[in-house]
Design an enzyme around this catalytic site. Sequence first.
Site, PDB file in Angstrom:
ATOM      1  N   MET A 162       0.970  -1.211   0.108  1.00 56.33           N
ATOM      2  CA  MET A 162      -0.157   0.054  -0.036  1.00 56.33           C
ATOM      3  C   MET A 162       0.965   1.228  -0.046  1.00 56.33           C
ATOM      4  SD  MET A 162      -3.030   0.976   2.393  1.00 56.33           S
ATOM      5  CE  MET A 162      -2.219   1.027   4.091  1.00 56.33           C
ATOM      6  N   ASP A 175      13.349 -11.651  -1.722  1.00 62.07           N
ATOM      7  CA  ASP A 175      13.102 -11.705  -0.313  1.00 62.07           C
ATOM      8  C   ASP A 175      14.391 -11.146   0.680  1.00 62.07           C
ATOM      9  OD1 ASP A 175      12.768 -12.902   2.284  1.00 62.07           O
ATOM     10  OD2 ASP A 175      12.246 -14.842   1.489  1.00 62.07           O
ATOM     11  N   ALA A 195       7.410  -5.214   5.007  1.00 62.38           N
ATOM     12  CA  ALA A 195       7.034  -5.707   6.277  1.00 62.38           C
ATOM     13  C   ALA A 195       6.205  -6.809   6.298  1.00 62.38           C
ATOM     14  CB  ALA A 195       6.865  -4.525   7.137  1.00 62.38           C
ATOM     15  N   THR A 241       2.939  -6.974   7.843  1.00 62.56           N
ATOM     16  CA  THR A 241       2.014  -6.137   8.566  1.00 62.56           C
ATOM     17  C   THR A 241       0.692  -6.581   9.136  1.00 62.56           C
ATOM     18  OG1 THR A 241       1.163  -5.651   6.439  1.00 62.56           O
ATOM     19  CG2 THR A 241       2.881  -4.302   6.999  1.00 62.56           C
ATOM     20  N   TYR A 252       4.239  -8.151  16.775  1.00 60.11           N
ATOM     21  CA  TYR A 252       4.549  -7.186  15.530  1.00 60.11           C
ATOM     22  C   TYR A 252       5.191  -5.984  16.242  1.00 60.11           C
ATOM     23  CZ  TYR A 252       3.436  -3.403  12.047  1.00 60.11           C
ATOM     24  OH  TYR A 252       3.491  -2.443  11.216  1.00 60.11           O
ATOM     25  N   LYS A 273       9.029  -4.995  14.883  1.00 64.75           N
ATOM     26  CA  LYS A 273       9.463  -3.665  14.241  1.00 64.75           C
ATOM     27  C   LYS A 273      10.321  -2.964  15.002  1.00 64.75           C
ATOM     28  CE  LYS A 273       7.890  -1.850  11.069  1.00 64.75           C
ATOM     29  NZ  LYS A 273       7.987  -1.928   9.745  1.00 64.75           N
TER      30      LYS A 273
HETATM   31  N1  LIG Z   1      -0.508  -0.420   7.526  1.00 67.99           N
HETATM   32  C1  LIG Z   1      -0.573   0.292   8.575  1.00 67.99           C
HETATM   33  O1  LIG Z   1      -1.615   0.718   9.233  1.00 67.99           O
HETATM   34  C2  LIG Z   1       0.773   0.683   9.140  1.00 67.99           C
HETATM   35  C3  LIG Z   1       0.885   1.428  10.346  1.00 67.99           C
HETATM   36  C4  LIG Z   1       2.237   1.954  10.915  1.00 67.99           C
HETATM   37  C5  LIG Z   1       3.242   1.566  10.130  1.00 67.99           C
HETATM   38  N2  LIG Z   1       3.164   0.793   8.952  1.00 67.99           N
HETATM   39  C6  LIG Z   1       4.494   0.255   8.515  1.00 67.99           C
HETATM   40  O2  LIG Z   1       4.575   0.921   6.977  1.00 67.99           O
HETATM   41  C7  LIG Z   1       5.371   0.186   6.121  1.00 67.99           C
HETATM   42  C8  LIG Z   1       4.306  -0.334   4.794  1.00 67.99           C
HETATM   43  O3  LIG Z   1       3.092  -0.924   5.372  1.00 67.99           O
HETATM   44  P1  LIG Z   1       1.936  -1.141   4.031  1.00 67.99           P
HETATM   45  O4  LIG Z   1       0.695  -1.142   4.999  1.00 67.99           O
HETATM   46  O5  LIG Z   1       2.159  -0.542   2.978  1.00 67.99           O
HETATM   47  O6  LIG Z   1       2.187  -2.757   4.049  1.00 67.99           O
HETATM   48  P2  LIG Z   1       1.807  -3.860   3.023  1.00 67.99           P
HETATM   49  O7  LIG Z   1       0.907  -3.178   2.086  1.00 67.99           O
HETATM   50  O8  LIG Z   1       1.617  -5.158   3.863  1.00 67.99           O
HETATM   51  O9  LIG Z   1       3.183  -3.946   2.156  1.00 67.99           O
HETATM   52  C9  LIG Z   1       4.303  -4.636   2.652  1.00 67.99           C
HETATM   53  C10 LIG Z   1       5.066  -5.244   1.501  1.00 67.99           C
HETATM   54  O10 LIG Z   1       6.072  -5.929   1.797  1.00 67.99           O
HETATM   55  C11 LIG Z   1       6.211  -7.361   1.401  1.00 67.99           C
HETATM   56  N3  LIG Z   1       7.202  -8.093   1.884  1.00 67.99           N
HETATM   57  C12 LIG Z   1       6.814  -9.109   3.028  1.00 67.99           C
HETATM   58  N4  LIG Z   1       7.758 -10.041   3.598  1.00 67.99           N
HETATM   59  C13 LIG Z   1       8.652  -9.550   2.483  1.00 67.99           C
HETATM   60  C14 LIG Z   1      10.172 -10.018   2.462  1.00 67.99           C
HETATM   61  N5  LIG Z   1      10.775 -11.212   3.289  1.00 67.99           N
HETATM   62  N6  LIG Z   1      10.736  -9.600   1.411  1.00 67.99           N
HETATM   63  C15 LIG Z   1      10.450  -8.570   0.631  1.00 67.99           C
HETATM   64  N7  LIG Z   1       8.982  -7.982   0.519  1.00 67.99           N
HETATM   65  C16 LIG Z   1       8.284  -8.463   1.651  1.00 67.99           C
HETATM   66  C17 LIG Z   1       4.737  -7.633   1.163  1.00 67.99           C
HETATM   67  O11 LIG Z   1       4.444  -8.756   0.605  1.00 67.99           O
HETATM   68  P3  LIG Z   1       3.593  -9.956   0.616  1.00 67.99           P
HETATM   69  O12 LIG Z   1       2.201  -9.100   0.571  1.00 67.99           O
HETATM   70  O13 LIG Z   1       3.573 -10.652  -0.406  1.00 67.99           O
HETATM   71  O14 LIG Z   1       3.534 -10.477   1.884  1.00 67.99           O
HETATM   72  C18 LIG Z   1       4.185  -6.180   0.867  1.00 67.99           C
HETATM   73  O15 LIG Z   1       3.931  -6.236  -0.561  1.00 67.99           O
HETATM   74  C19 LIG Z   1       5.585  -1.102   6.993  1.00 67.99           C
HETATM   75  O16 LIG Z   1       6.868  -0.962   7.533  1.00 67.99           O
HETATM   76  C20 LIG Z   1       4.610  -1.107   8.244  1.00 67.99           C
HETATM   77  O17 LIG Z   1       5.235  -1.898   9.222  1.00 67.99           O
HETATM   78  C21 LIG Z   1       2.054   0.425   8.498  1.00 67.99           C
END
Ligand SMILES: NC(=O)c1ccc[n+]([C@@H]2O[C@H](COP(=O)([O-])OP(=O)(O)OC[C@H]3O[C@@H](n4cnc5c(N)ncnc54)[C@H](OP(=O)(O)O)[C@@H]3O)[C@@H](O)[C@H]2O)c1
Length: 275
Positions: free
Chosen positions: A11, A36, A60, A62, A121, A125
Amino acid sequence: MRLLVTGAKGMLGHRVVDVARERGHETRGTDLPELDLTDAGAVRAFVDAERPDAIVNCAAFTDVDACEANEELATRVNGDAAANVARCGVHVVHVSTDYVFAGDARRPYVESAPVAPTTAYGRSKLLGEEGVRSADDGHAVARTAWLFGEGGKNFVDTMLKLGEERDELSVVFDQIGSPTWTGHLAPALVDLAERRASGLFHAAGGGACSWFELAIEAMRLRELDCRVVAVTTEEFPRPAPRPAFSVLETEREDGIRLPDWHEGVAQHVKEVVPA
Ligand SMILES: NC(=O)c1ccc[n+]([C@@H]2O[C@H](COP(=O)([O-])OP(=O)(O)OC[C@H]3O[C@@H](n4cnc5c(N)ncnc54)[C@H](OP(=O)(O)O)[C@@H]3O)[C@@H](O)[C@H]2O)c1
């Protein structure tokens, strides 16, 4: 500059790629299965081949409840993999979370507030933050919260979808946070890369609200006729405990100050195609 964005199918990551390209940066996105990040050798080889000037690490694990069920995997992806990226000798902007805090504060958390994660989680993190910092203190870590945006599973879209389907919805009112639109956060992350920023930054939407208030605002903007009923966390148990209060603010003079969350939701609702 040459920019590498990890988690580029996610996202936040795909938005960062778009913003960086709009600004004219030569931008390469990567994600599973191409790379990976838990494979240190593969990460090093990939970065050596791509030779980026900076990396924005949005990858991540997530799913907070899935992390609770598999902390070992969470540690590898959110902890070890972040360190793998940070050890490549390239400036990194690493994305972290409000879950590193206990979530029981009365005042917004600033960068110097003590961390005390209560979930797998959050612990994973925090390990990621520590791995990034210990690899090179010239890296930047940006903590954000309650993300929503186009192209990813998020609370606002879930509310809009359920609001179309149902007459009434129950939403918790006793968890307060900082809703953040990816359209506001992504440019701030690219800014950090452009100015080779180092250290810890809080980067969340301005203001604060409960999930209940966020749901009501989303319904109002989409003009959905769905009654939103306020319920307590106790009435809505989840495998991983959710922070009661995890509002993020910055205390840095050169800190990130994103627009108010209302503006983010309005932009998002305008942008996403009605369900
Ligand atoms: N979403 C929230 O509300 C939120 C809030 C605070 C902070 N954050 C942080 O913001 C960042 C982005 O979040 P987001 O919501 O955009 O996350 P997201 O949509 O889940 O995207 C994370 C991406 O990382 C990929 N990934 C997972 N494991 C991996 C690996 N071993 N090697 C390479 N890629 C990998 C995932 O692939 P798969 O889908 O195939 O697993 C996914 O495409 C993260 O660091 C998260 O912790 C998010």
